[in-house]
Enzyme design. Structure first.
Site, PDB file in Angstrom:
ATOM      1  N   LEU A  33      18.303 -69.525 -76.598  1.00  0.00           N
ATOM      2  CA  LEU A  33      17.346 -68.409 -76.530  1.00  0.00           C
ATOM      3  C   LEU A  33      17.203 -67.721 -77.890  1.00  0.00           C
ATOM      4  O   LEU A  33      18.184 -67.211 -78.440  1.00  0.00           O
ATOM      5  CB  LEU A  33      17.823 -67.390 -75.473  1.00  0.00           C
ATOM      6  CG  LEU A  33      16.919 -66.162 -75.277  1.00  0.00           C
ATOM      7  CD1 LEU A  33      15.567 -66.557 -74.732  1.00  0.00           C
ATOM      8  CD2 LEU A  33      17.596 -65.149 -74.367  1.00  0.00           C
ATOM      9  N   ASP A  34      15.982 -67.692 -78.428  1.00  0.00           N
ATOM     10  CA  ASP A  34      15.678 -67.028 -79.703  1.00  0.00           C
ATOM     11  C   ASP A  34      16.491 -67.603 -80.861  1.00  0.00           C
ATOM     12  O   ASP A  34      16.770 -66.916 -81.839  1.00  0.00           O
ATOM     13  CB  ASP A  34      15.910 -65.512 -79.591  1.00  0.00           C
ATOM     14  CG  ASP A  34      15.016 -64.872 -78.539  1.00  0.00           C
ATOM     15  OD1 ASP A  34      13.895 -65.385 -78.349  1.00  0.00           O
ATOM     16  OD2 ASP A  34      15.423 -63.900 -77.900  1.00  0.00           O
ATOM     17  N   GLU A  35      16.862 -68.875 -80.743  1.00  0.00           N
ATOM     18  CA  GLU A  35      17.688 -69.490 -81.785  1.00  0.00           C
ATOM     19  C   GLU A  35      16.974 -70.613 -82.528  1.00  0.00           C
ATOM     20  O   GLU A  35      17.572 -71.279 -83.376  1.00  0.00           O
ATOM     21  CB  GLU A  35      18.979 -70.031 -81.162  1.00  0.00           C
ATOM     22  CG  GLU A  35      19.915 -68.937 -80.706  1.00  0.00           C
ATOM     23  CD  GLU A  35      21.182 -69.473 -80.054  1.00  0.00           C
ATOM     24  OE1 GLU A  35      21.307 -70.704 -79.896  1.00  0.00           O
ATOM     25  OE2 GLU A  35      22.039 -68.635 -79.712  1.00  0.00           O
TER      26      GLU A  35
END
Lengths: 284, 284, 284, 284
Positions: free
Chosen positions: A227-229
């Site tokens: 996530l969001d990486e």
């Protein structure tokens, strides 16, 4: 004139630039843009070229075959050749926030984006009215934990039916299923409303407000399973102060989200991004 | 390893990049940086390369002779080759303002600038104390309308004696004589305390205040005979508001002046600037 | 004319501004600056005033006594009154990095900072040469885990001997002992070389490079016991790209560190910061 | 709760703030925002207040009468009181460029602008399609030198018919007649596509390109009779380099124009701007 864009990456070796530019010269192409980058730590070479050909020399399939045999195979290149005349087909995924959607459709209608938008997908019906204003097909695909598989199937069917090249999540508030991420690897662009890696996940403006930061940000990135990486494409920031409420952060953030997402879409559509090792090379 | 930087400009022609990169490959050089630019209106090609050579192949004079014969002459290039080990010698011209001087000498002492500062010249004695702190030779060369020729002669003698490659005017408040401009063409860097072309000439912060601008700026440029009209190297800005007085503008401006001048000095010393048609190409 | 600055915070109540401004009017003071802020969530009121008095009306102790009785006690205010003529005394703590030190001493010498610097403390001897150039007392106070208590005692003795009002850690690479933090609560300013809360702790530029961010930052904050968790005073950012190495990040970061720390020092010395609930109110 | 905004300016005098805040306290108002500014050169005082009243105390006409008698007359104030519930009515003037129009209508539709848009006026028919998409009345008012008076009359009739409070020129490519400027003094907002006062008049991007600037800008300002000489409301900038063509300048400039105009509209609609001596006070 015909114009193509060539993207290459491979292990760094001597004479790559000379070999490629020699080849372009040998088929009477004119290089109008060349930028390259060497990742010295990873020993990887990246290059982006734009070349023009007069119409009479123009045979794209012959160029591709040549390129494969004379350059890509000997240098073990990953490579892509795009013609300027083909506009990539983009699907927009939205939920209920409309500011990025209005911004993208406004830019699209004003002729600023070199792409087609044949499809808007949403897990809610709210934004159908916006799609209708701009006469773009809108499909409501409900998506919750319970009906995840059905939703995923519908999404993929639509993407295939509309021959979608890449996907933009314009504040789409659902997790993207791994299968879809795998199908569109480095082809799904998300906008996250913080200056990543600060404040990943939910409610970043609230966290930023609580921490008392003096600058907020937004980040566009390719979607990966973390996530969001995923690889960051573009970021920007705005100043805030003690006098701003969370609502002010959110309002200022909308401008950041619009701007940063629009830039990422443009960079992707113009074939200016390459992904390697969870980072992007973004050519100017 | 030996490292050189090559700067080229010439009329745009086919196969320049291929020819140059072929040549570098032929003498076992490794290109670690290449950037090029085509001015399509003027039909001029610009290129900057950095190459590494293992010491055993290294013969700078042979490379230069080769380059001239095989590349520069056939393509009618303007060109320069610099070795990384030579640090350009910079003279600082100052008057009474000390903020840019402190900033440059601080950066120099902290090892941030790839250059030598063998000489500070001033039309006043005030800043000798600063030069002394940093142990740099300081020469007081009075310069007024009345003694212009004498001043000019002394300046040129000092520049020659100290073998100066380029000059930086760190808020030097005198006109540079045309003869000196001609001797150091595109080698004299000035910092002007406005966002050029707005507010050229004297007292730009006062003019900016009077006009009620919301942003002030600073501009570094090469000195030409036209006042504040030379090729711009770098600019930056700062936000101001109605709440700022002229004194605030001046104080905020000092930060801009420091930063913009320091960047211009670094770009010039790293051979990243080229001048053409009263504009700069600034490679990254 | 005498000039004072008044800082107030208290529970938000009706008529605070009216009462304070009435009082100033009643003693023939002229308000030349007033800014206030209400933290609506916490129900706290903050105000900063600058007032001028003609010399004949001037009795600071009488004003303070009046203020306490007529305003501070009834409204249960936290408050401070500063005269403009007193310059706060700042100690600089440094280790081996010299760029912030050169920048601060350059600005100080150029007359840009409304403060005194009577003392530089370092856990290394390396930067004594810089202190000497600017003729500022330099004290080498070794500080390691083993001799922590001895180091702490020496530091506190020096701070008391030199009557230090606040401390600036100009890239000082040691943990500050809790006792010192308590003694100088909200009076120790650190510069951290990242955009907090991203990348706290060691080697933030390396982490930023690895993550592939497109923007790096620096953050000045008051020191609390939590590492890099204190109230943020100021932040700024710079753009980076794939073409920048870790060394480029570090070099660009030096400019950010200098600028952000200098701004925080100036804000603190001008009494423009107030701390509440681990956040700052920064008046303009 | 009822909320009002009060704007005041007058000659600077003692006890203005005390008198106004006393008055608000006396009628049980709660000040939730107060900002003031003194132009020391001109000796003018400016203040903006936001106050809340519980509904039962609420009598706007009584407050206005009181304010006039107790404050405005004695202090010789220019003053205005606005209620939050009234949304100012804005007319959009456009020609053929659609990017600012799409941006404003997108923001308006997304609920970001505290105003009404009852009217779009254009000297061409091209953008009727955009107005139709957003269901806003569009009036084609031809305007050329030859039919200037007729055009002016039609414009003014429309503005009166639709009870327009202020006008936004969203890249409207015609001179505004002096009579209209007089009718809407400091109520016509223009966006100019340069960093004023650099490059006033026609084709600023071309001039910026020719000059070789490294930063371009956009400026929103109130319209006065002098071309591009009115009070500046907001400015912003974007970096450019030698690698950008005039077309790139124009494309980057569109983002600036959108952003700077949207901010100016919001500031004006929120009653945050005051004009004095051809400059603006812009409260935060």
């Amino acid at each position: 004139m015909q114009k193509i864009t060539i993207l290459i990456h491979c292990e760094d070796q001597k004479a790559i630039i000379a070999s490629v530019t020699n080849y372009i010269a040998s088929i009477d192409g004119n290089i109008i843009y060349l930028d390259q980058h060497v990742d010295a730590d990873e020993n990887v070479f990246f290059m982006r070229l734009e070349c023009e050909f007069s119409a009479k020399n123009w045979d794209l399939e012959a160029i591709k075959a040549d390129f494969r045999e004379k350059l890509a195979n000997p240098f073990k290149m990953s490579w892509e050749i795009y013609t300027q005349e083909y506009k990539p087909r983009m699907a927009l995924f939205v939920s209920k926030y409309d500011h990025c959607l209005y911004d993208i459709l406004g830019r699209y209608s004003a002729g600023e984006l070199p792409l087609e938008i044949p499809l808007i997908v949403s897990n809610h019906e709210d934004l159908k009215v916006v799609a209708d204003r701009f006469s773009i097909p809108f499909h409501h695909v409900p998506f919750t934990k319970e009906i995840k598989e059905e939703g995923e199937k519908q999404q993929i069917d639509l993407l295939q039916q509309y021959e979608i090249d890449f996907i933009v999540l314009a504040r789409y508030m659902q997790i993207i299923p791994p299968k879809l991420i795998a199908l569109y690897k480095n082809k799904i662009i998300n906008i996250h409303h913080s200056f990543l890696p600060a404040f990943p996940g939910a409610k970043p403006y609230h966290s930023a407000f609580k921490r008392g930061v003096k600058i907020i940000g937004a980040t566009s990135h390719y979607v990966t399973e973390g996530l969001d990486e995923g690889p960051i494409i573009e970021q920007d920031i705005a100043r805030v102060s003690h006098s701003h409420s969370i609502e002010d952060f959110i309002m200022k953030g909308r401008d950041l989200e619009r701007m940063v997402l629009a830039r990422a879409i443009k960079l992707h559509a113009e074939r200016k991004t390459m992904v390697y090792d969870n980072k992007t090379v973004v050519f100017s």
